[in-house]
Design a protein around this motif. Structure first.
Motif, PDB file in Angstrom:
ATOM      1  N   SER A   6      -1.740  -0.167   6.481  1.00 55.35           N
ATOM      2  CA  SER A   6      -1.352  -1.635   5.760  1.00 55.35           C
ATOM      3  C   SER A   6      -1.793  -1.538   4.445  1.00 55.35           C
ATOM      4  O   SER A   6      -2.474  -0.556   3.948  1.00 55.35           O
ATOM      5  N   GLY A   8       0.346  -2.207   1.600  1.00 56.90           N
ATOM      6  CA  GLY A   8       1.357  -2.149   0.591  1.00 56.90           C
ATOM      7  C   GLY A   8       1.570  -3.484   0.124  1.00 56.90           C
ATOM      8  O   GLY A   8       1.251  -4.604   0.527  1.00 56.90           O
ATOM      9  N   LEU A  19      -4.676   0.913  -0.078  1.00 60.57           N
ATOM     10  CA  LEU A  19      -4.096   0.657   1.451  1.00 60.57           C
ATOM     11  C   LEU A  19      -5.110   1.200   2.225  1.00 60.57           C
ATOM     12  O   LEU A  19      -6.114   1.942   1.938  1.00 60.57           O
ATOM     13  N   CYS A  21      -5.987   2.572   6.836  1.00 58.82           N
ATOM     14  CA  CYS A  21      -5.337   2.979   7.625  1.00 58.82           C
ATOM     15  C   CYS A  21      -6.410   2.924   8.954  1.00 58.82           C
ATOM     16  O   CYS A  21      -7.613   3.721   8.654  1.00 58.82           O
ATOM     17  N   TYR A  96       2.514   6.699   4.073  1.00 58.97           N
ATOM     18  CA  TYR A  96       2.163   6.967   5.631  1.00 58.97           C
ATOM     19  C   TYR A  96       0.752   7.587   5.954  1.00 58.97           C
ATOM     20  O   TYR A  96       0.388   8.382   4.939  1.00 58.97           O
ATOM     21  N   THR A 118       3.769   1.741   5.040  1.00 63.16           N
ATOM     22  CA  THR A 118       3.599   0.602   4.428  1.00 63.16           C
ATOM     23  C   THR A 118       4.367   0.749   3.090  1.00 63.16           C
ATOM     24  O   THR A 118       3.901   1.813   2.291  1.00 63.16           O
TER      25      THR A 118
END
Length: 124
Positions: A6, A8, A19, A21, A96, A118
């Protein structure tokens, strides 16, 4: 094992973005794994951006982002972050997060688990 990326968004050149993860999976295997960020721009192949060895925290970067991006992890929360500073239009891509169980690699094929992308869009 699940990875959830998430953070972006649409930013202007020179801006920063972080970002995130969220990683889940068997806890006892995490210490030996490598977490990485890859990106894929429209019409281009997916490319390595940064990686971190979960256990010791060593980090690795693509030349194109070295000095601008920082990968980090919070072990207690099973989170991996990519802090992106000085963003450029050429950084526009879907990003990613991925996990390798076989050690450090810059190749897509060596990562077993992937999160959804994202999207990061950098306007000039």
């Amino acid at each position: 094992v699940q990875l959830q990326a998430s953070g972006g968004g649409l930013v202007q050149a020179g801006d920063s973005l972080r970002l995130s993860c969220a990683a889940s999976g068997p806890g006892r295997t995490f210490s030996s794994s490598v977490m990485a960020w890859f990106r894929q721009a429209p019409g281009k192949v997916r490319e390595f951006v940064a990686a971190i060895r979960w256990g010791v925290g060593n980090t690795y970067y693509a030349d194109s982002v070295k000095g601008r991006f920082t990968i980090s992890r919070v072990s207690s929360e099973n989170m991996v972050y990519l802090q992106m500073n000085g963003l450029k239009p050429e950084d526009t891509a879907a990003y990613y997060c991925a996990r390798s169980l076989t050690g450090l690699s810059y190749a897509v094929k060596d990562y077993t688990y992937w999160g959804q992308g994202t999207l990061v869009t950098v306007s000039s």
